[in-house]
Enzyme design. Structure first.
Site, PDB file in Angstrom:
ATOM      1  CE1 TYR A  95      -3.094  -3.056   0.419  1.00  0.00           C
ATOM      2  CE2 TYR A  95      -3.650  -2.361   2.779  1.00  0.00           C
ATOM      3  CZ  TYR A  95      -3.601  -2.939   1.669  1.00  0.00           C
ATOM      4  OH  TYR A  95      -4.837  -4.112   1.785  1.00  0.00           O
ATOM      5  CG  LEU A 141     -18.338  -0.715   2.293  1.00  0.00           C
ATOM      6  CD1 LEU A 141     -18.311   0.913   2.781  1.00  0.00           C
ATOM      7  CD2 LEU A 141     -19.648  -1.506   3.285  1.00  0.00           C
TER       8      LEU A 141
END
Length: 268
Positions: free
Chosen positions: A40, A181
């Protein structure tokens, strides 16, 4: 320390100031699980956010991941990668270290014993893997002395991962849902939206509460604004009915958002 049900995901949270502030905010709101990774590029910012929060280190569950494309996954590369990760985070040890993907030079017989060594040295508390199949999970456990603690994989109403959740339940480790989500698409799933309207909550809360209704499942939604950080956290207070849960479970379409060369499901 146990694994909290909800954590803050930080994938694509690459602006250092924004990342550090979102981590600090999440911890001040009540989150006690922060997830990051070498890949990341934000471990330093995550560490700054942890340090800035008014929460003792021993109350924060921190997980990161070693990646084949960064340091590699040979025995010595795993050790070296963890040491760099700890330096970036400003921590003495990690609560959880994952294999990010079973690709590149990943070999269970060489990679997993390095995790055992890190546990023995007190540098990590728990061992995890990400993006594995049930066959790769079984193989990893065969080469571990420490118990497998967690498997992190894309999971949401359009990709419920029933087989992998069942495997986690049977073998008593945590199934950690990333992208819970559906990259924001839960706002466009009629079944989720209708349940949200029924309870006067956001579709995000419904998706997270639906996942958390499953035994052994934790979630790590990404959020950067305080509004979204708080909204996601409020999913812990949402109790769905059996009818709600079944309505979402019965969704008959599938969507996968995360792909990469060598992913185990490409060979399935």
């Amino acid at each position: 320390m146990h694994l909290p049900e909800i954590g803050l995901g930080t994938w694509q949270n690459t602006d250092s100031e924004t990342c550090a502030e979102s981590v600090r905010t999440a911890l001040d709101v009540g989150y006690r699980h922060i997830d990051t990774a070498q890949y990341y590029g934000n471990e330093e910012a995550v560490g700054e956010g942890i340090d800035a929060a008014d929460v003792p280190r021993d109350e924060v569950f921190v997980g990161s991941k070693v990646h084949a494309d960064k340091f590699g996954l040979s025995h010595d590369q795993v050790i070296e990668g963890l040491e760099v990760t700890l330096d970036r985070l400003g921590l003495d040890s990690l609560d959880l270290l994952y294999v990010h993907w079973p690709v590149g030079n990943y070999e269970a017989a060489e990679t997993m014993p390095a995790f055992d060594e890190l546990v023995d040295r007190g540098l990590i508390d728990h061992v995890g893997v990400c993006n594995f199949s049930t066959e790769l999970l079984d193989e990893a456990m065969d080469h571990l002395d420490a118990p497998l603690f967690a498997h992190q994989v894309e999971t949401h109403p359009l990709l419920p991962q029933d087989e992998l959740v069942d495997h986690a339940q049977r073998h008593e480790y945590h199934h950690v849902a990333y992208s819970p989500l559906a990259r924001g698409d839960v706002f466009d799933i009629p079944e989720v939206v209708e349940v949200a309207e029924k309870h006067d909550v956001s579709p995000s809360q419904v998706s997270l509460a639906w996942l958390l209704s499953k035994e052994a499942v934790s979630v790590i939604p990404k959020a950067t604004s305080e509004e979204h950080v708080r909204d996601n956290f409020d999913a812990l207070d949402l109790e769905l009915s059996e009818e709600d849960i079944e309505r979402i479970r019965a969704i008959d379409r599938t969507e996968r958002y995360v792909e990469r060369d060598g992913a185990p499901w490409l060979d399935a």
